[in-house]
Design a protein around this motif. Structure first.
Motif, mmCIF file in Angstrom:
data_model
loop_
_atom_site.group_PDB
_atom_site.id
_atom_site.type_symbol
_atom_site.label_atom_id
_atom_site.label_comp_id
_atom_site.label_asym_id
_atom_site.label_seq_id
_atom_site.Cartn_x
_atom_site.Cartn_y
_atom_site.Cartn_z
ATOM 1 N N ALA A 95 9.255 -1.147 -4.364
ATOM 2 C CA ALA A 95 9.043 0.301 -4.394
ATOM 3 C C ALA A 95 8.387 0.816 -3.117
ATOM 4 O O ALA A 95 8.427 2.013 -2.841
ATOM 5 N N SER A 96 7.782 -0.091 -2.342
ATOM 6 C CA SER A 96 7.143 0.294 -1.082
ATOM 7 C C SER A 96 8.191 0.376 0.016
ATOM 8 O O SER A 96 8.880 -0.609 0.305
ATOM 9 N N GLU A 97 8.321 1.545 0.645
ATOM 10 C CA GLU A 97 9.364 1.733 1.656
ATOM 11 C C GLU A 97 9.232 0.753 2.809
ATOM 12 O O GLU A 97 10.206 0.114 3.217
ATOM 13 N N ALA A 98 8.016 0.620 3.340
ATOM 14 C CA ALA A 98 7.814 -0.255 4.495
ATOM 15 C C ALA A 98 8.061 -1.717 4.123
ATOM 16 O O ALA A 98 8.697 -2.475 4.882
ATOM 17 N N TYR A 99 7.568 -2.134 2.958
ATOM 18 C CA TYR A 99 7.740 -3.523 2.532
ATOM 19 C C TYR A 99 9.192 -3.787 2.169
ATOM 20 O O TYR A 99 9.732 -4.865 2.444
ATOM 21 N N HIS A 100 9.859 -2.803 1.550
ATOM 22 C CA HIS A 100 11.272 -2.933 1.200
ATOM 23 C C HIS A 100 12.095 -3.232 2.453
ATOM 24 O O HIS A 100 12.923 -4.157 2.466
ATOM 25 N N ASP A 101 11.869 -2.462 3.513
ATOM 26 C CA ASP A 101 12.620 -2.679 4.748
ATOM 27 C C ASP A 101 12.323 -4.056 5.340
ATOM 28 O O ASP A 101 13.226 -4.732 5.852
ATOM 29 N N TRP A 102 11.059 -4.461 5.281
ATOM 30 C CA TRP A 102 10.678 -5.777 5.806
ATOM 31 C C TRP A 102 11.376 -6.881 5.009
ATOM 32 O O TRP A 102 11.895 -7.847 5.585
ATOM 33 N N LEU A 103 11.393 -6.742 3.680
ATOM 34 C CA LEU A 103 12.027 -7.753 2.840
ATOM 35 C C LEU A 103 13.523 -7.860 3.119
ATOM 36 O O LEU A 103 14.069 -8.964 3.169
ATOM 37 N N ALA A 149 0.833 -1.205 0.000
ATOM 38 C CA ALA A 149 0.000 0.000 0.000
ATOM 39 C C ALA A 149 0.868 1.255 0.000
ATOM 40 O O ALA A 149 1.921 1.305 0.648
ATOM 41 N N ARG A 150 0.412 2.271 -0.725
ATOM 42 C CA ARG A 150 1.161 3.523 -0.816
ATOM 43 C C ARG A 150 0.789 4.433 0.353
ATOM 44 O O ARG A 150 -0.381 4.708 0.591
ATOM 45 N N SER A 151 1.779 4.897 1.072
ATOM 46 C CA SER A 151 1.524 5.796 2.197
ATOM 47 C C SER A 151 1.152 7.186 1.700
ATOM 48 O O SER A 151 1.464 7.554 0.562
ATOM 49 N N ARG A 152 0.481 7.938 2.539
ATOM 50 C CA ARG A 152 0.078 9.310 2.225
ATOM 51 C C ARG A 152 0.628 10.235 3.310
ATOM 52 O O ARG A 152 0.934 9.789 4.417
ATOM 53 N N PRO A 153 0.747 11.525 3.030
ATOM 54 C CA PRO A 153 1.197 12.459 4.066
ATOM 55 C C PRO A 153 0.289 12.368 5.286
ATOM 56 O O PRO A 153 -0.939 12.385 5.166
ATOM 57 N N GLY A 154 0.914 12.236 6.455
ATOM 58 C CA GLY A 154 0.141 12.137 7.686
ATOM 59 C C GLY A 154 -0.178 10.714 8.090
ATOM 60 O O GLY A 154 -0.776 10.483 9.145
ATOM 61 N N MET A 155 0.221 9.740 7.258
ATOM 62 C CA MET A 155 -0.074 8.332 7.542
ATOM 63 C C MET A 155 1.216 7.527 7.600
ATOM 64 O O MET A 155 2.157 7.784 6.846
ATOM 65 N N ALA A 156 1.264 6.559 8.505
ATOM 66 C CA ALA A 156 2.412 5.667 8.620
ATOM 67 C C ALA A 156 1.943 4.234 8.373
ATOM 68 O O ALA A 156 0.857 3.857 8.804
ATOM 69 N N ILE A 157 2.757 3.459 7.675
ATOM 70 C CA ILE A 157 2.474 2.046 7.444
ATOM 71 C C ILE A 157 3.584 1.237 8.105
ATOM 72 O O ILE A 157 4.761 1.439 7.807
ATOM 73 N N ARG A 158 3.201 0.351 9.015
ATOM 74 C CA ARG A 158 4.177 -0.403 9.793
ATOM 75 C C ARG A 158 3.847 -1.893 9.797
ATOM 76 O O ARG A 158 2.665 -2.276 9.799
ATOM 77 N N PRO A 159 4.883 -2.752 9.841
ATOM 78 C CA PRO A 159 4.637 -4.192 9.994
ATOM 79 C C PRO A 159 4.124 -4.486 11.406
ATOM 80 O O PRO A 159 4.372 -3.714 12.340
ATOM 81 N N LEU A 160 3.425 -5.598 11.562
ATOM 82 C CA LEU A 160 2.984 -6.053 12.870
ATOM 83 C C LEU A 160 3.999 -7.052 13.425
ATOM 84 O O LEU A 160 4.569 -7.854 12.671
ATOM 85 N N HIS A 161 4.238 -7.005 14.709
ATOM 86 C CA HIS A 161 5.219 -7.885 15.356
ATOM 87 C C HIS A 161 4.871 -9.353 15.089
ATOM 88 O O HIS A 161 3.744 -9.793 15.309
ATOM 89 N N CYS A 162 5.829 -10.100 14.579
ATOM 90 C CA CYS A 162 5.703 -11.533 14.279
ATOM 91 C C CYS A 162 4.728 -11.825 13.129
ATOM 92 O O CYS A 162 4.369 -12.979 12.893
#
Length: 319
Positions: free
Chosen positions: A300-308, A249-262
């Motif tokens: 291309a997704s920042e949050a998913y890139h870091d998770w990968l 999912a593409r983040s928007r200004p004012g929104m954060a996308i984070r992985p869930l623990h485990c």
């Protein structure tokens, strides 16, 4: 009231999907319109055709009798329409009809298919219900569908369909306001969101069951509001709700996308087509383009890139 084929098609759709709501979506109608139509059909036939239950709609004995007669008529009409369409395709060119649950990868998939098949009329049908899309593939209304299956909530895959698995387990992330205390963390625990109001789309097959499972495992019972994920962005940014989201999912200004623990919430991604394959292209070609589109959007997704990166780059090009 004289019964028409469209009325019989509506009855079959309700029986096949087990829900007036899902049948309405499959037929391209609003739920109130289909409910009104069903009441008129029942009045014309002189009896109740479906039991209305909390879990959906189930045919009554009269309903079973009507469906036994309706299905062959609907099948014959569908075959007639498909035969006419086949003649049209042979005269005017080939078609490719693909379907997908909501995914950022769809745009890239379409772009690649159109580049590969410039002479083919390629169309897309999106739906929140993976079961509805799989049914459309089985019925010949779509040539292939890209869907997700929530972990612990298996889809009803019709006989005769072939699955090509893109990803056995895609982790689902959480979208929350940048001002949320948990937004400053790399990974968010479900228990950290116990006092938040969660937005859930109950029309997404398996979603409600999957979320209840992870809430139970975390020992929380959060407040829930039902809504459409596509319209949830403003509420998330305003800090009114948190909501599960795809890692792409593409983040928007004012929104954060984070992985869930485990990664407690996950889905299986796969493409389904009939055993005889799409007419315009091979299943291998469709799947190759889908895989390339998904890989592109994932990295291309920042949050998913870091998770990968943290998990060994499972989707790295060349895998």
């Amino acid at each position: 009231m004289e019964l028409e084929v469209r009325h019989l098609r509506a009855l079959c759709a309700i029986a096949d999907t087990g829900s007036v709501r899902k049948a309405a979506r499959q037929l391209g109608m609003t739920q109130p319109s289909l409910t009104t139509q069903l009441h008129r059909i029942e009045k014309a036939l002189g009896g109740q055709l479906f039991f209305r239950e909390p879990t959906g709609s189930r045919p009554t004995p009269l309903g079973h009798s009507v469906l036994c007669r309706a299905r062959p008529i609907v099948a014959e009409m569908r075959a007639l329409v498909e035969d006419i369409a086949s003649v049209s395709v042979r005269e005017e060119g080939t078609r490719l009809r693909i379907g997908s649950t909501n995914s950022p990868a769809v745009a890239g998939w379409l772009r690649r298919l159109r580049a590969r098949l410039p002479e083919t009329d390629t169309t897309i049908r999106t739906d929140v219900s993976a079961n509805a899309l799989l049914h459309m593939v089985a019925m010949g209304q779509l040539d292939a569908a890209f869907v997700h299956e929530v972990e612990g909530a298996p889809l009803r895959v019709p006989d005769g369909l072939v699955e090509r698995e893109l990803l056995a387990r895609e982790p689902q992330f959480i979208a929350l306001a940048e001002s949320h205390p948990a937004a400053g963390r790399t990974v968010v625990r479900v228990a950290d969101l116990a006092t938040d109001q969660w937005m859930v789309d109950p029309t997404v097959d398996g979603e409600w069951a999957g979320l209840r499972r992870i809430w139970s495992a975390a020992g929380i019972n959060p407040r829930v509001v039902h809504g459409d994920y596509l319209t949830a962005v403003d509420l998330v940014i305003a800090g009114e709700v948190v909501t599960p989201c795809q890692p792409t999912a593409r983040s928007r200004p004012g929104m954060a996308i984070r992985p869930l623990h485990c990664d407690p919430l996950a889905v299986r991604l796969f493409m389904a087509c009939r055993a005889d394959g799409p007419p315009a292209a091979s299943a291998d070609e469709l799947f190759a383009d889908l895989t390339a589109a998904y890989t592109e959007i994932a990295w291309a997704s920042e949050a998913y890139h870091d998770w990968l990166v943290r998990h060994g780059g499972v989707l790295a090009p060349g895998h």
